[in-house]
Design an enzyme around this catalytic site. Structure first.
Site, PDB file in Angstrom:
ATOM      1  N   ASN A   1      -0.759  -7.899  -5.639  1.00 36.74           N
ATOM      2  CA  ASN A   1      -0.119  -7.387  -4.432  1.00 36.74           C
ATOM      3  C   ASN A   1       0.623  -8.552  -3.790  1.00 36.74           C
ATOM      4  OD1 ASN A   1       0.527  -6.366  -1.933  1.00 36.74           O
ATOM      5  ND2 ASN A   1      -1.554  -5.700  -1.415  1.00 36.74           N
TER       6      ASN A   1
ATOM      7  N   ARG B   1       1.125  -3.451  -6.907  1.00 39.42           N
ATOM      8  CA  ARG B   1       1.496  -2.660  -5.740  1.00 39.42           C
ATOM      9  C   ARG B   1       2.982  -2.894  -5.475  1.00 39.42           C
ATOM     10  NH1 ARG B   1       1.168  -4.152   0.345  1.00 39.42           N
ATOM     11  NH2 ARG B   1       1.767  -2.154   1.246  1.00 39.42           N
TER      12      ARG B   1
ATOM     13  N   HIS C   1       1.735   3.385   2.772  1.00 39.07           N
ATOM     14  CA  HIS C   1       0.265   3.419   2.722  1.00 39.07           C
ATOM     15  C   HIS C   1      -0.232   4.558   1.823  1.00 39.07           C
ATOM     16  CE1 HIS C   1       0.068   1.458   6.990  1.00 39.07           C
ATOM     17  NE2 HIS C   1      -0.102   0.534   6.060  1.00 39.07           N
TER      18      HIS C   1
ATOM     19  N   ARG D   1       4.494  -3.839  15.410  1.00 31.29           N
ATOM     20  CA  ARG D   1       5.598  -2.871  15.357  1.00 31.29           C
ATOM     21  C   ARG D   1       5.481  -1.868  16.495  1.00 31.29           C
ATOM     22  NH1 ARG D   1       4.186  -1.885   9.505  1.00 31.29           N
ATOM     23  NH2 ARG D   1       5.299  -3.489   8.315  1.00 31.29           N
TER      24      ARG D   1
ATOM     25  N   GLU E   1      -7.649  -0.034  -1.608  1.00 32.27           N
ATOM     26  CA  GLU E   1      -6.379   0.144  -2.308  1.00 32.27           C
ATOM     27  C   GLU E   1      -6.419  -0.452  -3.707  1.00 32.27           C
ATOM     28  OE1 GLU E   1      -2.894  -0.103   0.781  1.00 32.27           O
ATOM     29  OE2 GLU E   1      -4.652  -1.007   1.692  1.00 32.27           O
TER      30      GLU E   1
END
Ligand code: ADP
Length: 377
Positions: A8, A71, A160, A221, A364
């Site tokens: 990742n 990923r 996600h 964010r 994940e």
């Protein structure tokens, strides 16, 4: 042993996990940081890959590796599932760079380094967007000119996906049902945060959009805001689109409201009476509550609301705040169950609840490894 390496990459880091999927065990995990930075010891992703190999020395028999799972952030509307990587797939990921200018180049560089390092091992791309490719058109369409939609790819993609997919399937298992027969709302609340409405095991709506900026209030964010705000700021200050984009992505959210992007700091400050932190926490929870309401309407019937990722798994205050006032819609948490410390998958709703409220730790890496093996066949 069925060893799978999961990679990742960020623009300046590589996170890796080596898993033995025969007994779903983690053999090694680590991170190589500060890649390509001035004064850093790691020049580029190829050098980073060599460091990963060095760190895995002794754990990894290169020839025995069943797959490498990557990923990849943006798969656009080209990729609906895990994909065996060849030159054509690399080209497609390159074509999608305009949609993810920071992430896809880093993912691609690492894919190329890993292909050179493990030329005989199948490499699989697992896209953050893939799970959301089932969104129906009314949910993924923005009401903008056809040229933007058709030529520039402006639509909701969502992110996600690996986490939402894993967590919604685990939630079904916890409910004792098959994934294809449950409707759940998944709240992935980490540094980035998004909500997903899952009907019969498929994503039908999600809060992130063309980019990960839309939706919930996140660490740095803003999430949702009037799309006219950037033009207004430009007119008032002369800032460029790039500057404003950077501000909305890296200097907004909890950081802008409370001075920290870490929910632990925000909760501690709110507890001491800091008004900015209190507002940040309240606004964060209120935004989640609005999305729960919206996705109740989208789904019609909801079997479970599921919390996951750093904040969702650990913050009882956020979980309680997010569902406060939803009792009449059948959604509430048991104060006692909600605050009980645990790392396990669990119910936090009262035993009499109409809708289950669950905490499911996300994973994940194991999902990427599973999907990589599925793609290898
Ligand atoms: P990422 O999106 O980077 O994978 P995580 O899912 O690990 O992030 O979530 C990171 C966030 O989780 C941290 O920024 C922190 O705000 C939050 N977090 C972790 N532990 C706790 C805790 N005990 N209470 C509240 N928030 C927490």
């Amino acid at each position: 042993m069925i060893p799978v390496l999961v990679l990742n990459s960020g623009s300046s880091s590589i996170k890796y996990q080596l898993l033995d999927m025969a007994d779903r065990a983690r053999l090694a995990t680590g991170v190589v940081e500060r890649i390509g930075e001035a004064g850093g010891a790691v020049a580029d992703h190829a050098a980073g890959m060599r460091q990963v190999l060095a760190e895995l020395e002794g754990n990894l028999d290169r020839g025995a590796l069943a797959a490498v799972g990557h990923r990849v952030v943006h798969g656009g509307d080209r990729f609906r599932g895990p994909t065996l990587i060849d030159d054509e797939v690399c080209d497609a990921i390159r074509d999608l760079i305009p949609l993810a200018p920071l992430h896809n180049p880093a993912n691609l560089t690492l894919i190329e380094a890993a292909r050179a390092t493990f030329p005989d091992t199948p490499q699989v791309a697992v896209f953050d967007t893939a799970f959301h490719q089932t969104l129906p058109a009314p949910a993924h369409t923005y009401a903008v000119p056809a040229a933007w939609r058709d030529e520039l790819g402006v639509r909701r993609y969502g992110f996600h996906g690996t986490s939402h997919q894993y967590v919604s399937r685990r939630a079904a298992a916890l409910l004792g049902r098959r994934p294809e027969e449950v409707n759940v709302i998944v709240l992935h609340l980490g540094n980035g945060a998004s909500v997903c409405a899952v009907r019969d095991g498929q994503s039908v709506d999600t809060s992130m959009g063309l980019t990960p900026l839309e939706g919930l209030i996140m660490g740095t964010r803003s999430g949702d805001l009037d799309p006219a705000v950037p033009a207004y700021i430009t007119r008032r200050t002369g800032q460029s689109a790039e500057e404003i984009d950077r501000t909305l992505n890296t200097a907004s959210g909890l950081l802008a409201l409370a001075g920290s992007n870490d929910m632990r700091d925000v909760e501690a400050a709110a507890g001491k009476g800091d008004e900015g932190a209190r507002l940040a926490l309240d606004a964060y929870c209120y935004r989640i509550r609005k999305y729960i309401g919206a996705y109740l309407a989208a789904l019609g019937r909801v079997d479970a609301v599921v919390f996951t990722a750093g904040v969702g798994e650990n913050s009882a205050a956020v979980r309680a705040g997010a569902v406060a006032g939803l009792e009449h819609l059948g959604i509430s948490v048991s104060p006692k169950r909600n605050v009980a410390e645990s790392k396990e998958e669990r119910y936090i709703s009262p035993y009499w609840a109409q809708t289950a409220v669950l905490v499911v730790p996300t994973d994940e890496e194991i999902e990427i490894a599973d999907q990589a093996l599925a793609a290898v066949g």
